[in-house]
Scaffold this motif. Structure first.
Motif, short mmCIF file in Angstrom:
data_model
loop_
_atom_site.label_atom_id
_atom_site.label_comp_id
_atom_site.label_asym_id
_atom_site.label_seq_id
_atom_site.Cartn_x
_atom_site.Cartn_y
_atom_site.Cartn_z
N VAL A 1 0.85 -1.21 0.00
CA VAL A 1 0.00 0.00 0.00
C VAL A 1 0.88 1.25 0.00
O VAL A 1 0.61 2.22 -0.71
CB VAL A 1 -0.95 0.00 1.23
N HIS A 2 1.95 1.20 0.80
CA HIS A 2 2.87 2.35 0.89
C HIS A 2 3.50 2.64 -0.46
O HIS A 2 3.53 3.79 -0.92
CB HIS A 2 3.95 2.06 1.94
N ARG A 3 4.00 1.59 -1.12
CA ARG A 3 4.65 1.76 -2.44
C ARG A 3 3.68 2.36 -3.45
O ARG A 3 4.03 3.27 -4.20
CB ARG A 3 5.19 0.42 -2.94
N LYS A 4 2.46 1.83 -3.46
CA LYS A 4 1.44 2.29 -4.42
C LYS A 4 1.07 3.75 -4.14
O LYS A 4 0.92 4.55 -5.07
CB LYS A 4 0.20 1.40 -4.31
N SER A 5 0.92 4.10 -2.86
CA SER A 5 0.54 5.47 -2.48
C SER A 5 1.63 6.46 -2.86
O SER A 5 1.35 7.55 -3.38
CB SER A 5 0.26 5.55 -0.98
N VAL A 6 2.89 6.08 -2.58
CA VAL A 6 4.02 6.98 -2.89
C VAL A 6 4.11 7.20 -4.39
O VAL A 6 4.36 8.32 -4.86
CB VAL A 6 5.34 6.40 -2.33
N LYS A 7 3.89 6.14 -5.17
CA LYS A 7 3.94 6.24 -6.62
C LYS A 7 2.84 7.16 -7.16
O LYS A 7 3.06 7.98 -8.06
CB LYS A 7 3.79 4.84 -7.24
N LYS A 8 1.64 7.04 -6.57
CA LYS A 8 0.49 7.83 -7.00
C LYS A 8 0.61 9.28 -6.56
O LYS A 8 0.20 10.21 -7.25
CB LYS A 8 -0.80 7.22 -6.43
N GLY A 9 1.18 9.50 -5.37
CA GLY A 9 1.27 10.84 -4.81
C GLY A 9 0.04 11.18 -3.98
O GLY A 9 -0.95 10.46 -3.98
N PHE A 10 0.12 12.29 -3.28
CA PHE A 10 -0.95 12.69 -2.37
C PHE A 10 -1.46 14.08 -2.76
O PHE A 10 -0.76 14.84 -3.43
CB PHE A 10 -0.45 12.72 -0.92
N ASP A 11 -2.69 14.39 -2.35
CA ASP A 11 -3.21 15.74 -2.57
C ASP A 11 -3.87 16.24 -1.29
O ASP A 11 -4.38 15.45 -0.49
CB ASP A 11 -4.20 15.77 -3.74
N PHE A 12 -3.82 17.54 -1.11
CA PHE A 12 -4.42 18.15 0.08
C PHE A 12 -4.87 19.56 -0.27
O PHE A 12 -4.14 20.31 -0.91
CB PHE A 12 -3.39 18.20 1.22
N THR A 13 -6.10 19.88 0.12
CA THR A 13 -6.64 21.22 -0.16
C THR A 13 -6.88 21.94 1.15
O THR A 13 -7.65 21.47 2.00
CB THR A 13 -7.95 21.12 -0.98
N LEU A 14 -6.23 23.07 1.30
CA LEU A 14 -6.31 23.86 2.53
C LEU A 14 -6.91 25.22 2.20
O LEU A 14 -6.45 25.92 1.30
CB LEU A 14 -4.91 24.05 3.12
#
Length: 327
Positions: A27-40
């Motif tokens: 899960v960690h590998r897949k998440s890091v590859k996909k990247g994250f988003d955050f709206t503030l």
């Protein structure tokens, strides 16, 4: 080799295992590859240091093209919504950060319902996500839902103003509100303490639902529990923003230089900047996203489905009419 001998073989192999213990790594590998988003989202009247604080939090300049308005223009300006998006990478982890600003909020002579355009924007993002989620192509849905709103409270006054109460009550069921006491360097430590207590009392008195930190699990270590307790007691976060590097005791630090001394942005004895940054980025970013998805968006989605169901029921002809037509 029969089935019983296979079982005996695996029992003898202490180090043998099925392999699902590696699932978190997958899960960690897949998440890091996909990247994250955050709206503030940042909200509050002009001059409270919103832009400076955002730049300080994420060590980036999001407002380099901003045009500063004079006093006359600010009075006549209506509330508008502006978006700034920047891609940040740290140790191979990519974050797409979107800052939603609300210039013009609280600056007019008449601020009646000036929060309405902010509430409409949050609803529009929910609506867009609902449409994308209900569509045929759901593979690459853009998540522009607002995950957190930093609401800046003026240090000049005796607590919350009517506008602060109106804004937070209008939005507290749509977004995670994190109250921030702006320009803490204009107050003495005792004034900060009194103002925090006063604001917390008023938040409870007016029934405002700000973001609630999740309770610690019983198996968490004592250090984490202490950090969590300190975060809860820090509401509203008393902050100072600065992008200027000054020299203090032979060290170069980000801070503000005054005739009487230096206020260090990242010194916990001077303000809550580090606590706010840790909460937003290191400890609670995922929880803010989870609460947005599981509570605020689900409430919006449930209302949409209910209204759609009522419309369908209203359009259906009465049962006796259907029976007459069948005869």
């Amino acid at each position: 080799m029969n089935y019983s001998s296979i079982l005996v073989f695996f029992k003898d192999q202490d180090k043998e295992y099925v392999g699902f213990a590696t699932l978190p790594n997958q899960v960690h590998r897949k998440s890091v590859k996909k990247g994250f988003d955050f709206t503030l989202m940042v909200a509050g009247e002009s001059g409270l240091g919103k832009s400076t604080l955002v730049n300080s939090l994420f060590l980036t300049d999001l407002y380099k093209d901003r045009k500063l308005l004079n006093a006359e223009e600010r009075i006549t300006q209506t509330v508008e919504i502006t978006k700034h998006t920047v891609d940040i990478e740290e140790k191979g982890v990519k974050l797409k950060l979107t800052i939603v600003d609300t210039p013009g909020f609280g600056d007019a002579v008449n601020n009646t319902e000036c929060w309405k355009s902010v509430a409409d924007y949050i609803d529009q993002q929910f609506e867009q996500y609902f449409r994308d989620e209900s569509g045929l192509n759901r593979k690459n849905i853009q998540d522009n839902r607002v995950h957190c709103c930093l609401y800046f409270i003026s240090p000049f006054g005796h607590g919350l103003r009517p506008l602060d109460v109106e804004f937070m009550k209008a939005l507290h069921e749509k977004v995670n509100i994190v109250p921030v006491l702006a320009k803490a360097d204009t107050l003495t430590p005792s004034e900060v303490k009194k103002k925090k207590i006063k604001i917390r009392e008023e938040i409870e008195q007016y029934g405002i639902k700000i973001y609630q930190f999740p309770d610690c699990d019983s198996d968490e270590d004592e250090e984490f529990k202490q950090q969590d307790l300190e975060l809860k007691e820090s509401i509203p976060f008393a902050v100072i923003g600065s992008n200027t590097v000054v020299e203090a005791k032979g060290k170069r630090v980000r801070g503000r230089l005054y005739p009487w001394g230096i206020v260090e942005v990242e010194n916990s004895a001077h303000c809550d900047f580090v606590k706010l940054r840790n909460m937003l980025v290191r400890t609670h970013m995922q929880d803010l996203k989870d609460v947005t998805r599981e509570t605020h968006y689900e409430n919006y989605r449930a209302q949409c489905i209910q209204s759609m169901t009522r419309m369908v029921v209203k359009e259906q002809p009465p049962l006796h009419q259907l029976e007459d037509e069948a005869l």
